[in-house]
Scaffold this active site. Structure first.
Site, PDB file in Angstrom:
ATOM      1  N   TYR A  79       1.643-111.313   1.903  1.00  0.00           N
ATOM      2  CA  TYR A  79       1.070-110.451   0.866  1.00  0.00           C
ATOM      3  C   TYR A  79       1.803-109.110   0.831  1.00  0.00           C
ATOM      4  O   TYR A  79       2.403-108.678   1.798  1.00  0.00           O
ATOM      5  CB  TYR A  79      -0.440-110.304   1.032  1.00  0.00           C
ATOM      6  CG  TYR A  79      -0.918-109.247   1.993  1.00  0.00           C
ATOM      7  CD1 TYR A  79      -0.871-109.443   3.355  1.00  0.00           C
ATOM      8  CD2 TYR A  79      -1.457-108.055   1.517  1.00  0.00           C
ATOM      9  CE1 TYR A  79      -1.328-108.482   4.233  1.00  0.00           C
ATOM     10  CE2 TYR A  79      -1.925-107.093   2.379  1.00  0.00           C
ATOM     11  CZ  TYR A  79      -1.851-107.306   3.736  1.00  0.00           C
ATOM     12  OH  TYR A  79      -2.308-106.342   4.591  1.00  0.00           O
ATOM     13  N   ALA A  94      -5.656 -99.987  -2.377  1.00  0.00           N
ATOM     14  CA  ALA A  94      -5.250-100.536  -3.680  1.00  0.00           C
ATOM     15  C   ALA A  94      -6.152-101.711  -4.017  1.00  0.00           C
ATOM     16  O   ALA A  94      -6.554-102.465  -3.122  1.00  0.00           O
ATOM     17  CB  ALA A  94      -3.800-101.005  -3.603  1.00  0.00           C
ATOM     18  N   THR A  96      -5.027 -97.243   3.860  1.00  0.00           N
ATOM     19  CA  THR A  96      -3.830 -96.452   4.179  1.00  0.00           C
ATOM     20  C   THR A  96      -4.180 -94.991   3.955  1.00  0.00           C
ATOM     21  O   THR A  96      -4.865 -94.651   2.988  1.00  0.00           O
ATOM     22  CB  THR A  96      -2.655 -96.873   3.270  1.00  0.00           C
ATOM     23  OG1 THR A  96      -2.363 -98.255   3.518  1.00  0.00           O
ATOM     24  CG2 THR A  96      -1.397 -96.055   3.546  1.00  0.00           C
ATOM     25  N   HIS A 108       4.719-106.566   0.018  1.00  0.00           N
ATOM     26  CA  HIS A 108       6.166-106.774   0.212  1.00  0.00           C
ATOM     27  C   HIS A 108       6.302-107.568   1.508  1.00  0.00           C
ATOM     28  O   HIS A 108       5.727-107.174   2.528  1.00  0.00           O
ATOM     29  CB  HIS A 108       6.838-105.395   0.326  1.00  0.00           C
ATOM     30  CG  HIS A 108       8.326-105.457   0.411  1.00  0.00           C
ATOM     31  ND1 HIS A 108       8.999-106.208   1.354  1.00  0.00           N
ATOM     32  CD2 HIS A 108       9.280-104.844  -0.329  1.00  0.00           C
ATOM     33  CE1 HIS A 108      10.306-106.057   1.180  1.00  0.00           C
ATOM     34  NE2 HIS A 108      10.495-105.237   0.156  1.00  0.00           N
ATOM     35  N   TYR A 121       2.337-114.000  15.880  1.00  0.00           N
ATOM     36  CA  TYR A 121       3.523-113.866  15.036  1.00  0.00           C
ATOM     37  C   TYR A 121       4.623-114.833  15.480  1.00  0.00           C
ATOM     38  O   TYR A 121       5.312-115.427  14.651  1.00  0.00           O
ATOM     39  CB  TYR A 121       4.058-112.431  15.076  1.00  0.00           C
ATOM     40  CG  TYR A 121       3.139-111.411  14.451  1.00  0.00           C
ATOM     41  CD1 TYR A 121       2.132-111.798  13.565  1.00  0.00           C
ATOM     42  CD2 TYR A 121       3.269-110.055  14.728  1.00  0.00           C
ATOM     43  CE1 TYR A 121       1.288-110.869  12.993  1.00  0.00           C
ATOM     44  CE2 TYR A 121       2.434-109.122  14.152  1.00  0.00           C
ATOM     45  CZ  TYR A 121       1.434-109.528  13.294  1.00  0.00           C
ATOM     46  OH  TYR A 121       0.607-108.601  12.728  1.00  0.00           O
ATOM     47  N   VAL A 162       7.334-105.526   4.742  1.00  0.00           N
ATOM     48  CA  VAL A 162       6.674-104.280   5.143  1.00  0.00           C
ATOM     49  C   VAL A 162       5.566-104.612   6.141  1.00  0.00           C
ATOM     50  O   VAL A 162       4.596-105.284   5.802  1.00  0.00           O
ATOM     51  CB  VAL A 162       6.103-103.547   3.900  1.00  0.00           C
ATOM     52  CG1 VAL A 162       5.301-102.320   4.321  1.00  0.00           C
ATOM     53  CG2 VAL A 162       7.243-103.122   2.984  1.00  0.00           C
ATOM     54  N   ALA A 183       1.840-101.957  -0.467  1.00  0.00           N
ATOM     55  CA  ALA A 183       0.693-101.046  -0.617  1.00  0.00           C
ATOM     56  C   ALA A 183       1.162 -99.629  -0.921  1.00  0.00           C
ATOM     57  O   ALA A 183       0.526 -98.919  -1.706  1.00  0.00           O
ATOM     58  CB  ALA A 183      -0.154-101.074   0.657  1.00  0.00           C
ATOM     59  N   GLN A 238      -2.333 -98.834   8.692  1.00  0.00           N
ATOM     60  CA  GLN A 238      -3.173 -99.520   9.682  1.00  0.00           C
ATOM     61  C   GLN A 238      -4.066 -98.546  10.445  1.00  0.00           C
ATOM     62  O   GLN A 238      -4.346 -98.747  11.621  1.00  0.00           O
ATOM     63  CB  GLN A 238      -2.288-100.350  10.641  1.00  0.00           C
ATOM     64  CG  GLN A 238      -1.352-101.281   9.885  1.00  0.00           C
ATOM     65  CD  GLN A 238      -0.914-102.514  10.648  1.00  0.00           C
ATOM     66  OE1 GLN A 238      -0.946-103.623  10.119  1.00  0.00           O
ATOM     67  NE2 GLN A 238      -0.525-102.356  11.869  1.00  0.00           N
ATOM     68  N   ARG A 295      -1.363-110.018  18.955  1.00  0.00           N
ATOM     69  CA  ARG A 295      -0.722-110.225  17.650  1.00  0.00           C
ATOM     70  C   ARG A 295       0.686-110.807  17.773  1.00  0.00           C
ATOM     71  O   ARG A 295       1.091-111.644  16.978  1.00  0.00           O
ATOM     72  CB  ARG A 295      -0.639-108.890  16.906  1.00  0.00           C
ATOM     73  CG  ARG A 295      -1.632-108.754  15.784  1.00  0.00           C
ATOM     74  CD  ARG A 295      -1.304-107.522  14.967  1.00  0.00           C
ATOM     75  NE  ARG A 295      -2.213-106.428  15.287  1.00  0.00           N
ATOM     76  CZ  ARG A 295      -2.009-105.156  14.951  1.00  0.00           C
ATOM     77  NH1 ARG A 295      -0.940-104.803  14.312  1.00  0.00           N
ATOM     78  NH2 ARG A 295      -2.887-104.229  15.265  1.00  0.00           N
TER      79      ARG A 295
HETATM   80  C1  LIG Z   1       0.088-105.719   8.123  1.00  0.00           C
HETATM   81  S1  LIG Z   1       0.225-104.417   6.964  1.00  0.00           S
HETATM   82  C2  LIG Z   1       0.759-105.319   5.561  1.00  0.00           C
HETATM   83  C3  LIG Z   1       1.483-104.495   4.538  1.00  0.00           C
HETATM   84  C4  LIG Z   1       1.930-105.324   3.327  1.00  0.00           C
HETATM   85  N1  LIG Z   1       2.949-106.294   3.720  1.00  0.00           N
HETATM   86  C5  LIG Z   1       2.493-104.443   2.210  1.00  0.00           C
HETATM   87  O1  LIG Z   1       3.562-104.753   1.695  1.00  0.00           O
HETATM   88  O2  LIG Z   1       1.836-103.465   1.834  1.00  0.00           O
HETATM   89  C6  LIG Z   1      -1.451-104.026   6.679  1.00  0.00           C
HETATM   90  C7  LIG Z   1      -1.608-102.570   6.281  1.00  0.00           C
HETATM   91  O3  LIG Z   1      -1.071-102.391   4.975  1.00  0.00           O
HETATM   92  C8  LIG Z   1      -1.872-101.465   4.258  1.00  0.00           C
HETATM   93  N2  LIG Z   1      -2.548-102.173   3.168  1.00  0.00           N
HETATM   94  C9  LIG Z   1      -2.701-103.489   3.010  1.00  0.00           C
HETATM   95  N3  LIG Z   1      -3.415-103.762   1.895  1.00  0.00           N
HETATM   96  C10 LIG Z   1      -3.696-102.567   1.343  1.00  0.00           C
HETATM   97  C11 LIG Z   1      -4.402-102.167   0.192  1.00  0.00           C
HETATM   98  N4  LIG Z   1      -4.979-103.048  -0.616  1.00  0.00           N
HETATM   99  N5  LIG Z   1      -4.498-100.838  -0.050  1.00  0.00           N
HETATM  100  C12 LIG Z   1      -3.941 -99.923   0.748  1.00  0.00           C
HETATM  101  N6  LIG Z   1      -3.270-100.243   1.854  1.00  0.00           N
HETATM  102  C13 LIG Z   1      -3.146-101.546   2.149  1.00  0.00           C
HETATM  103  C14 LIG Z   1      -2.906-100.917   5.249  1.00  0.00           C
HETATM  104  O4  LIG Z   1      -2.362 -99.770   5.877  1.00  0.00           O
HETATM  105  C15 LIG Z   1      -3.034-102.079   6.202  1.00  0.00           C
HETATM  106  O5  LIG Z   1      -3.567-101.689   7.441  1.00  0.00           O
END
Ligand SMILES: C[S@@+](CC[C@H](N)C(=O)[O-])C[C@H]1O[C@@H](n2cnc3c(N)ncnc32)[C@H](O)[C@@H]1O
Length: 290
Positions: free
Chosen positions: A108, A223, A252, A110, A86, A113, A140, A182, A82
């Site tokens: 996507y 979500a 999550t 924030h 990146y 995050v 999320a 994650q 990864r």
């Molecule tokens: C690389 S991170 C990205 C987080 C994203 N930038 C944010 O602001 O939520 C990916 C993780 O975010 C969480 N995530 C992303 N999409 C989600 C969703 N639709 N519902 C719940 N958790 C989510 C999960 O824990 C996932 O493994």
């Protein structure tokens, strides 16, 4: 001739010139309704737009705002670390800033995050003397707070990436809420495809039962990314986490407190708050705690 506009930003070593700039924005999680007005303006105004979207509707709305928008998704490769991906993303974005263009990087949720290339791009751009800003977006955990009806201010809030949680032997406080990100890709450092690895998730179960009762109820949460569709909210006993069906790469985990934090009466007195101040009323009860 007008002199270049000079400015200093916090965390920036160099004096900034107006040429070449970067703005990093988020789309929110729900594809149609969570992108901020400021993000829309930034996407529209940019001369170059790079984006990472997890669903076609979001990708479509970014391209609708700026027809020059280019997806960086193709940089992911199965089996590639990864961090390498990146670094390539960061360099792709920065190359256009260095050419003197107004660049917008769209991620996507924030954009800050769990988004290493976004932070790296902002920090390198600033060090090199370019104007670079990150705008907040809807993450999320912001959706989780709303959908599960939990308030981080009630009992406190712990938030960890699942692999980091295991590797660094993080010790959760059972009196505060815990968010594990994650969880569905725990122990994976490449671009993840295929089924989730339950043996690795069992290591999370093993770690959590050291702090929480096996039957303590947590929530697997997803979500909704589509307007009008409900979120996935699946209760799971901590001891059976690795057996749960509802785990995907975007799941999550939320673990509510299993204990109440005792009130320090001496501190209450030192703060000048008597029993009549009813400080415990400031915290509504956490739902679904066992
Ligand atoms: C690389 S991170 C990205 C987080 C994203 N930038 C944010 O602001 O939520 C990916 C993780 O975010 C969480 N995530 C992303 N999409 C989600 C969703 N639709 N519902 C719940 N958790 C989510 C999960 O824990 C996932 O493994």
């Amino acid at each position: 001739m007008r002199s270049p506009r000079l400015q200093r930003l916090p965390g920036c070593d160099a004096v900034l010139t107006a040429k070449g700039s970067l703005v990093v924005v988020g789309t929110g999680i729900e594809s149609m309704g969570q992108m901020t007005g400021a993000a829309r303006v930034a996407i529209r105004r940019a001369q170059r737009v790079f984006y990472l979207a997890t669903d076609p509707l979001t990708a479509q709305s970014v391209r609708g705002l700026n027809r020059r928008a280019v997806s960086l998704h193709g940089l992911y490769e199965v089996g590639r670390h990864r961090l390498q991906t990146y670094a390539t993303m960061t360099e792709t974005v920065l190359a256009e800033v260095r050419r003197g263009l107004r660049v917008c990087f769209v991620l996507y949720g924030h954009p800050g995050v769990f988004a290493m290339p976004a932070h790296a791009a902002v920090s390198i751009a600033r060090k090199e003397g370019y104007r670079a800003v990150m705008q907040p977006g809807v993450s999320a955990d912001a959706c989780l707070i709303a959908d599960l009806g939990v308030d981080p201010g009630r009992n406190g809030w712990q938030s960890y990436e699942a692999t980091d949680f295991l590797l660094r032997k993080r010790k959760p406080d059972p009196t505060a809420g815990l968010v594990l990100w994650q969880i569905g890709v725990v122990g994976r450092i490449d671009y993840v495809t295929g089924p989730i690895d339950r043996e690795k998730i069992a290591l999370v179960t093993e770690a959590l039962v050291r702090t929480y009762p096996r039957k303590h109820l947590a929530t697997l949460y997803e979500a909704s990314s589509l307007p009008g569709y409900p979120p996935v909210i699946e209760p799971v006993q901590i001891g059976k986490l690795h057996l749960a069906k509802a785990i995907s790469p975007i799941t999550t985990l939320y673990v509510p407190p299993s204990k109440r934090a005792p009130l320090d009466k001496k501190m209450r007195a030192r703060l000048g708050l008597g029993p009549a101040s009813r400080v415990s009323c400031l915290r509504a009860r956490e739902p679904a705690a066992t």
